[in-house]
Every structure is written in C-alpha cells, then in structure tokens.
Design an enzyme around this catalytic site. Structure first.
Site, PDB file in Angstrom:
ATOM      1  N   ASP A 256     -32.789 -25.611  24.255  1.00 15.66           N
ATOM      2  CA  ASP A 256     -32.803 -27.066  24.103  1.00 15.66           C
ATOM      3  C   ASP A 256     -32.849 -27.473  22.631  1.00 15.66           C
ATOM      4  OD1 ASP A 256     -33.285 -29.772  25.417  1.00 15.66           O
ATOM      5  OD2 ASP A 256     -34.946 -29.649  24.004  1.00 15.66           O
ATOM      6  N   GLU A 298     -27.735 -25.745  23.939  1.00 13.84           N
ATOM      7  CA  GLU A 298     -27.627 -27.195  24.142  1.00 13.84           C
ATOM      8  C   GLU A 298     -27.412 -27.813  22.761  1.00 13.84           C
ATOM      9  OE1 GLU A 298     -28.993 -31.444  24.700  1.00 13.84           O
ATOM     10  OE2 GLU A 298     -30.311 -29.984  23.773  1.00 13.84           O
TER      11      GLU A 298
HETATM   12  C1  GLC Z   1     -32.366 -32.262  24.801  1.00 12.02           C
HETATM   13  C2  GLC Z   1     -32.595 -32.701  26.222  1.00 12.02           C
HETATM   14  C3  GLC Z   1     -33.065 -34.124  26.231  1.00 12.02           C
HETATM   15  C4  GLC Z   1     -34.328 -34.220  25.422  1.00 12.02           C
HETATM   16  C5  GLC Z   1     -34.130 -33.643  24.018  1.00 12.02           C
HETATM   17  C6  GLC Z   1     -35.430 -33.457  23.291  1.00 12.02           C
HETATM   18  O1  GLC Z   1     -31.345 -32.967  24.207  1.00 12.02           O
HETATM   19  O2  GLC Z   1     -31.426 -32.553  26.974  1.00 12.02           O
HETATM   20  O3  GLC Z   1     -33.298 -34.569  27.540  1.00 12.02           O
HETATM   21  O4  GLC Z   1     -34.710 -35.563  25.317  1.00 12.02           O
HETATM   22  O5  GLC Z   1     -33.541 -32.373  24.071  1.00 12.02           O
HETATM   23  O6  GLC Z   1     -36.153 -32.385  23.826  1.00 12.02           O
END
Ligand code: GLC
Length: 613
Positions: A256, A298
């Site tokens: 993430d 991500e």
């Molecule tokens: C990523 C997640 C999102 C979250 C962010 C901070 O982008 O997909 O939902 O708010 O990280 O952790």
C-alpha cells in the site's frame, strides 16, 4: 540451512546487498548480516506445507489466463474470516483464483482510513477473527487453488502503533522511526513541492504533536504517521513482518502507498529511485524465505512512473510482480463518458512492454476514488484540453453533465487545482441507480451492458483481472456512511457496500445479480481457454473510423486474439476491412455466431472476443 534456501540466498543475497548500498552509506555489512540472520530464522519457522507449496507453484500463476481476482472487505463480504471460508464455493463459481481481502490487520479503533491505519501488523482486526483464523483460511484457500492477498501498509502506521506510542513515550530509538521536526522550517520547505493526498479532510503533510513538541510527517490522515525508511531498523521491522505474514500462508502482499516511501526535498516525495531499492530488498528477502509469495504494487502514479514499479533498468525482475493499471481504469470510464476511445488508444499504447514475469492487475473499480489521471499531452494529441476533459469527467460522473446517467459522489474537491475526484460503485457510475429510480427498463439494460463491457475490457486487456465485490451483482451506492461519524467525511465509503444475502434482494435486484454474475463468469470461463490472454503477451489498442469503437489486439507467440468494443450506447457500422485481420464471426465470450457482411453492425456496448480466421 536447506539446499534450496542456500541456493536462493546465493542468488538473491547480492540484490539485498546492492539495495542496501543504494540506501545507506554506513553499516551495510552489519545490516546485511542482520537481514540474513532474520531470513534464516524466518525460513526455519516456515511450515512444511508452505515449503512444499514454494516448490510446487508454477512461477507464472498470476500471469496465467486462468487467473481471476476478487477483492472484498472481509466483514462486508462474509462477516469474518471464518465466514470467508464458507464463501469459497461462491468464489469458485465465479472462476476466482485470487482473493484480496481488504486491510485486515489490526487497525486503530475509530477512524482508520478503511483499515489503512494499522496498529498491529501481527494481529487481525478483532471483529474479523484471530491471526490463527487467517492462517486456517489461507490453508483452505490453498486447497481450493485460490491464493490470498493481504495489504501491507509500508508508508505509515497508526498513531496507536507500538512504535508511535514508544516514540511519544520518549524512546529515541522509536522517535527515529518517524520524521519529526521541532519547528516549521523543514516542513515548510518540503510543503513547497508536496501535493496533498486528502486536501479536503487532511490538508497539509505534517501534524503537530504536543507530546513530542514536533511536527510529524503525515502524508495521509493526521493519525497515519509516515515511517522513516532511511532508518535500517524500519527496514528490518518490515522484513520481519513480511516473513511473519508469509509464514501464515499469505501469497501476495499488496504494498500500500508504496510510491511515498522515500522523501527528498524539492520533489513530490513520490517515485524516488530509493523506493525501488527498498522494494528490491523486500522482494529478494521474500524470494529467499517464501519463494511462492509475490508483491502487488499499489502505485497510483502517472503513466511515466508506474512502469518502474514492475522493474525497469537495473531493477528489472527485482521488484513487484503486479501493479494496478490505474490508467486503464480511468480510460474506460473516460471512453464511456465521451463515447470516444481515441484518448484511450493514445494513453494505453504509449505504455512500454512490461518486463518478463510481471503484469498488471486490471480493474474497473476499487475501494478508492477515481482520480481523473488524464495526461495533458495525451489530451493534446487529440486537440483536447486535459483540464477541460478532466472537468467534463468530474461533471459527467457526478451527474451534473446534461443527460449523464451517472450517480457518482465528489471526493476531495480541490479548489486550488480544480481536481474533483469521484466515488461510486461501478453500477451507479454506469447508470443503474438512475435507471432503477426511473424504472426505465431500457436504461437498466444499458447500464448492465456498460458494466459488462467495462469488465470485458478488464478481463481481455491482459493482466490479472479483479472483480470488485458487489460489481457482479450490480450493487449501488450505499449512502449509509453519512450516518456514521467516522466515515461521513469520506465519500469513498459510498462504494463499499455490504454484500447482501441473495434472498434479501428485490426480485429485480436478483434478476440483475443473476444476469451480471452469469455474464462476468462467462468472461472468466472464456479467458481460461485463451492462451492469448496470458500476461506474457501484450495488447495494442486500435481505433476505427467510429470514435466509440476500438479493438484490442493480442498478438504474440501464444496466438492472436481480436477484441472489439463499442463504448457508446449507439450501434455502429464498420466496414469489415477495418478489422485488424480476418476473423471468425463467433464471439468467444458468449459463443454466439455474429452476422458479418461487408458491413459489420456493432450494437451499443458490444464486447466481442474473436479469433483470426
Ligand atoms: C492507499 C489505499 C487508500 C488509503 C491510502 C493510505 O492508497 O488504497 O485507501 O487511503 O493508501 O493508506
């Protein structure tokens, strides 16, 4: 040390060392020795069953044409982790082979950014079960040929995480895990080039903390404290967590917010090359201790930056295995709104071929908002204004554009930049909510066709397609978040509905659920039989004389597949010579014979997968 372990160490140890040399000027030998010792104990603790799995798993499982993903919140999908096990037959019936359970490690109580503010990486959210329930579930999924993906938040921890608590308690060791500044001098300098992720409910990138008398770096919410990856102790902590999760049976870690890990003055503090050195170390460690595990990046970043997360140049084959294809998602919604696929062709064709052994996760919707990541130069290539098109998309999907069927909700309206991001379920964005309200059966079918067409592109583009929970039943926006204090400021909750019991749906809801899920299942079934869709092969988007109609051509060693899509509700007529090659007029998704003369009539929202004749 087992032979396999020793040979993996010999193979991937040098990548750990070179990553360390990129990051740290001092103590590389000492840090390396600590990592190798940790690898040894982690591997020693790995179960026999998982070690056997490491050796047996085909190395390209996530690239396979049979791979189909499903993304769900444990509680909203099945109550708790034990409940998920009961849903395995349902997942199998959809053709799912890859399950991503949304953040499930123990979050802080109250507001926690949908679980992305983790206070304990070694425990599960109490309402979902225990860490041993997670391990049991992983075993059950494995015996059903389904892999398990879990989020690992690398950029920050919750305010309540032990490291942050100890830092506030005065422990210097843990204060060094964070970015703390006693006055605004450095934060102000950083802010000059930093964007704001949540300008609306979490403006700025720093939060004052009284106990520490310091500004704390908080890129996201004030309760999410960025950790300092330039401290090797932080690296060691995360390696230990990776080993822990791998040994519970987790097959894939969704990394993430990976883009944000390295801070550099004068930059946006995203996509710094050190991020890739960090990932190289994490990935090499996982290869040594748990070789069947993969990483999903991500990185919701621009098209010029995202490729690096799958390994470019010296990082090739050394970082993440899969990464979200955010541009594809944005371009699908853009093409539906504009009834024009030309921008999509410009934007997608300029992606470089992916490094061997990697692929995209393709998706129509996810748990986050849609940011209108339309590149100005792509828009200019068509004589469009990037700003103008982004504004149009925000108007269209928030439903204020005349005749728009969409029912999105604005997210993070930013007057400074003019950005207006959008929340909403696929079905509500596609017009189903409005169509049901007005009881317009033509519009209902059209909305379902739009969702299906979007999914057909997602399944046919190449990569690991993800079904976002509820899309297969056409679930609509759920406004109940407005009644919950900890959610009401964050419209992303509107598209995170609970999965209802099938029998609790209305008759019309059941009909929609049956139709859509049957059609999406057909995509999974058709995909499995098409080696052309193996991720090692790439896609080209081909425009036609009809702006709304385009082809995706998959051409390579595994054969040719031609996919035709109509992004407009209106039928289109195309001459047969516009097809990229001669094709057999049978749609492989439905098995239907198509009526091709010299002129081909392509119905609104048609999605056809065709073989060359
Ligand atoms: C990523 C997640 C999102 C979250 C962010 C901070 O982008 O997909 O939902 O708010 O990280 O952790």
């Amino acid at each position: 040390m087992s032979d396999h372990f020793a040979s993996r160490l010999a193979l991937f140890g040098p990548d750990i060392r070179s990553g360390l040399e990129d990051l740290y000027c001092e103590n590389v030998d000492e840090v390396y020795a600590r990592i190798i010792a940790l690898a040894d104990t982690t591997h020693g603790a790995r179960s026999k069953a998982l070690k056997a799995r490491d050796l047996e798993r085909p190395s390209d499982w996530y690239q396979s044409e049979s791979a189909v993903g499903y993304v769900a919140y444990t509680d909203r999908f099945a109550g708790d982790l034990k409940g998920v096990a009961h849903k395995i037959p349902y997942l199998k019936s959809l053709g799912v082979t890859y399950l991503h359970l949304m953040p499930l490690l123990k979050p802080r109580p109250g507001q926690n950014d949908g679980g992305y503010a983790v206070m304990d990486f070694r425990n599960v959210a109490p309402n979902l079960g225990s860490i041993s329930d997670l391990e049991t579930l992983a075993g059950k999924l494995h015996s059903n040929d389904v892999t398990l993906t879990v989020d690992l938040v690398l950029n920050h921890v919750a305010y309540e995480h032990e490291w942050a608590v100890k830092a506030r308690g005065g422990e210097k060791k843990y204060q060094d895990y964070f970015y703390l500044y006693s006055d605004r001098t450095l934060p102000d300098q950083y802010e000059e080039s930093l964007p704001e992720v949540f300008p609306d409910f979490a403006p700025g990138n720093f939060t004052w903390n009284d106990e520490l008398s310091s500004w704390v770096w908080t890129t996201f919410n004030s309760y999410q404290w960025d950790v300092n990856w330039s401290n090797p102790d932080v690296l060691l902590e995360f390696l230990d967590i990776i080993g822990f999760l791998a040994n519970k049976g987790v097959d894939c870690l969704r990394l993430d917010a990976i883009a944000f890990l390295w801070k550099r003055m004068g930059t946006a503090c995203q996509n710094q090359s050190e991020v890739h050195s960090i990932t190289q170390i994490l990935r090499s460690f996982a290869r040594i201790v748990a070789p069947s595990m993969i990483f999903q990046a991500e990185a919701i970043v621009g098209p010029n930056d995202v490729g690096a997360y799958l390994g470019q140049g010296r990082f090739m084959g050394k970082v993440s295995d899969v990464a979200y294809h955010n541009s594809l998602m944005v371009q699908i919604w853009s093409a539906f709104a504009a009834r024009d696929a030309r921008l999509m062709a410009v934007a997608l064709n300029r992606f470089e071929k992916l490094p061997p052994g990697t692929t995209w996760t393709t998706y129509l919707r996810c748990h986050d908002d849609i940011g209108w990541a339309i590149d100005d130069s792509d828009a200019q290539a068509l004589g469009w204004s990037g700003f103008g098109h982004r504004s149009f998309l925000a108007d269209y999907y928030s439903g204020i554009f005349p005749d728009s069927p969409a029912r999105g909700v604005l997210f993070q309206v930013n007057p400074a930049t003019g950005d207006r991001r959008i929340s909403g379920t696929a079905a509500s964005l596609a017009g189903l909510e409005l169509a049901l309200e007005t009881n317009d059966s033509h519009a209902i079918n059209s909305a379902m066709d739009r969702v299906f067409c979007g999914y057909a592109i997602v399944f046919g583009f190449g990569g690991l397609p993800l079904i976002y929970m509820g899309d297969e039943w056409g679930l609509l926006n759920d406004h109940s978040y407005l009644l919950r204090d900890e959610e009401k400021a964050d419209s992303r909750w509107v598209h995170r509905p609970h999965m209802p019991k099938f029998e609790d749906l209305t008759e019309q809801g059941r009909d929609i659920a049956l139709q859509l899920s049957a059609r999406i299942t057909r995509l999974a079934t058709a995909r499995k039989s098409l080696p052309q869709l193996h991720a090692s092969q790439s896609s080209t988007v081909v425009t036609t004389s009809h702006n709304g109609v385009f082809f995706v051509v998959r051409d390579g060693e595994r054969g040719v597949l031609v996919e035709a899509y109509n992004m407009s509700p209106d039928p289109a007529v195309l001459s047969l010579d516009e097809f990229p090659c001669e094709v057999t007029p049978v749609d492989l998704i439905t098995g239907d014979e198509l009526d091709f003369g010299d002129q081909v009539h392509i119905p609104g929202f048609a999605s056809w997968w065709l073989l060359p004749s």
